[in-house]
Enzyme design. Sequence first.
Site: not given
Length: 395
Positions: A19, A66, A68-70, A104, A308, A313, A317
């Site tokens: 991630s 999901s 890379t949106s953190k 995460c 995810s 994914h 994860m």
Amino acid sequence: MAHVPQIKIPATYIRGGTSKGVFFRLQDLPERCQVPGKARDNLFMRVIGSPDPYSAHIDGMGGATSSTSKCVILSKSDVPGHDVNYLYGQISIDKAFVDWSGNCGNLSTAAGAFAIHAGLVDPSRIPENGTCVVRIWQANIKKTIIAHVPVTNGQVQETGDFELDGVTFPAAEIVLEFMDPSDDAEEGGSMFPTGNLVDDLEVPGIGTLKATMISAGIPTVFVNAEEIGYTGTELREQINTDAAALAKFEKIRVAGALRMGLIKSPEEAATRQHTPKIAFVAKPKDYVSSSGKTVAAGDVDLLVRALSMGKLHHAMMGTAAVAIGTAAAIPGTLVNIAAGGGERNAVRFGHPSGTLRVGAEAAKVDGEWRVTKAIMSRSARILMEGWVRVPGDAF
């Protein structure tokens, strides 16, 4: 018409495991964003570029997946025996909300490294050369994570020869220990919220499926691949381009969330996309990973595919890997059965990008299964540091 200019906020863009996210020190955030609430959520959505009806994140730091949106916030810990508090926000891509309901696992790796980079670890605890043990308080789920971060010449060592399937280039290995990752019984929780290792899960519009529902690492619903029409060798495109398949998995997820007591009505699931995860398992088979590398049946104990934020994914994860390792260690779960049954303290599973090994130490205490810790290796690397800019009226 006057327009409010952009402001800049110190930030670091880091890959952690499979991630990547935007990392902030709590003290660097605008004052009204230093506390939970709408302002913080709005800031993080604008940083990432959400909500985006185009699902592209062209106007933000996100990568429209999901993974890379953190966003992450770190601060010196106020919890005894810990170095830093680590708070994680999963930003929805096309909807206006930030999900704070889970951790995460991949970015937990980066949290350990960033804690040192950002000056949040007592310098006396950082060796000139060797390994720095960073004690992380995971504030979303109130759990301890211990990161063993390599240090060279007093700085985090980021380069190395450790290879992680799902990540293109090698880097330095960081070992993570997720301590007591299951729900605390004294807090009214349980590793198996239904009290069963396997349940008959009734899913409206689909039927009744065998399911293992576990809360370790992150709440996860496991089902058998063959029971829902899959082999366990599927890659991302085979699932994510099939709208009917994604809708089916969401129905399973919602049914599992209700059965686990995570939501009270199906409507609540729309604002809790990060948890629970939904995964399907199968016995080992040969397959070709997304990189074109062949994974032989003899290389793995079982196959696992997980979703995810509504999409399959690309790898696995980190928190779901903890759930997999924990469930595999407990005889009788669907994960354990797919892995061949019996007692084990480690498992290697095949995912879309390759394989991953995770260890777990589980035991029965007073008739309840408990897991003391789960262990896995990941890596982390700073991609960019400086300031992120957002319009001053965005939050």
